[in-house]
Scaffold this motif. Structure first.
Motif, PDB file in Angstrom:
ATOM      1  N   ALA A 226       0.806  -1.217   0.000  1.00  0.00           N
ATOM      2  CA  ALA A 226       0.000   0.000   0.000  1.00  0.00           C
ATOM      3  C   ALA A 226       0.847   1.278   0.000  1.00  0.00           C
ATOM      4  O   ALA A 226       0.365   2.339  -0.392  1.00  0.00           O
ATOM      5  CB  ALA A 226      -0.938   0.013   1.195  1.00  0.00           C
ATOM      6  N   ALA A 227       2.080   1.172   0.421  1.00  0.00           N
ATOM      7  CA  ALA A 227       2.961   2.340   0.441  1.00  0.00           C
ATOM      8  C   ALA A 227       3.268   2.773  -0.988  1.00  0.00           C
ATOM      9  O   ALA A 227       3.453   1.931  -1.873  1.00  0.00           O
ATOM     10  CB  ALA A 227       4.254   2.005   1.170  1.00  0.00           C
ATOM     11  N   THR A 228       3.310   4.073  -1.203  1.00  0.00           N
ATOM     12  CA  THR A 228       3.637   4.571  -2.536  1.00  0.00           C
ATOM     13  C   THR A 228       4.913   5.406  -2.496  1.00  0.00           C
ATOM     14  O   THR A 228       5.249   5.996  -1.462  1.00  0.00           O
ATOM     15  CB  THR A 228       2.503   5.445  -3.113  1.00  0.00           C
ATOM     16  N   ILE A 229       5.580   5.444  -3.623  1.00  0.00           N
ATOM     17  CA  ILE A 229       6.784   6.263  -3.753  1.00  0.00           C
ATOM     18  C   ILE A 229       6.418   7.732  -3.546  1.00  0.00           C
ATOM     19  O   ILE A 229       7.176   8.484  -2.937  1.00  0.00           O
ATOM     20  CB  ILE A 229       7.442   6.041  -5.141  1.00  0.00           C
ATOM     21  N   HIS A 230       5.253   8.125  -4.009  1.00  0.00           N
ATOM     22  CA  HIS A 230       4.801   9.503  -3.834  1.00  0.00           C
ATOM     23  C   HIS A 230       4.709   9.855  -2.340  1.00  0.00           C
ATOM     24  O   HIS A 230       5.182  10.922  -1.918  1.00  0.00           O
ATOM     25  CB  HIS A 230       3.453   9.704  -4.522  1.00  0.00           C
ATOM     26  N   GLN A 231       4.104   8.986  -1.535  1.00  0.00           N
ATOM     27  CA  GLN A 231       4.000   9.221  -0.086  1.00  0.00           C
ATOM     28  C   GLN A 231       5.388   9.346   0.548  1.00  0.00           C
ATOM     29  O   GLN A 231       5.626  10.223   1.378  1.00  0.00           O
ATOM     30  CB  GLN A 231       3.269   8.067   0.600  1.00  0.00           C
ATOM     31  N   ILE A 232       6.274   8.453   0.161  1.00  0.00           N
ATOM     32  CA  ILE A 232       7.625   8.432   0.715  1.00  0.00           C
ATOM     33  C   ILE A 232       8.357   9.719   0.365  1.00  0.00           C
ATOM     34  O   ILE A 232       8.952  10.369   1.233  1.00  0.00           O
ATOM     35  CB  ILE A 232       8.398   7.190   0.226  1.00  0.00           C
ATOM     36  N   CYS A 233       8.294  10.119  -0.882  1.00  0.00           N
ATOM     37  CA  CYS A 233       8.986  11.327  -1.325  1.00  0.00           C
ATOM     38  C   CYS A 233       8.386  12.577  -0.694  1.00  0.00           C
ATOM     39  O   CYS A 233       9.114  13.510  -0.345  1.00  0.00           O
ATOM     40  CB  CYS A 233       8.964  11.424  -2.843  1.00  0.00           C
TER      41      CYS A 233
END
Length: 73
Positions: A34-41
């Motif tokens: 469920a984690a996204t690269i967008h959320q992380i960045c």
């Protein structure tokens, strides 16, 4: 720790360290799928391209987060 030894966090450059720490939080909160690269960045204050530059992809980032947290713990 010996005088000339440094913790991993001290050796990791700014953006890479921010991505690792943000990714660890996001993966813990949402799980890998469920984690996204967008959320992380967004949390790391980094450009999405920085993930590709430092880690190649989400899977490699995940593996590096585990390694990073293991070395820090």
């Amino acid at each position: 720790m010996f005088e000339n030894e440094a913790k991993t966090a001290d050796l990791v450059p700014g953006t890479e360290k921010r991505l690792l720490e943000a990714a660890g939080e996001i993966f813990a909160e949402h799980g890998y799928r469920a984690a996204t690269i967008h959320q992380i960045c967004q949390r790391a204050g980094a450009n999405i391209a920085a993930v590709n530059y430092h880690f190649s992809d989400k899977e490699q980032l995940y593996h590096e987060v585990i390694r990073y947290s293991d070395e820090e713990g």
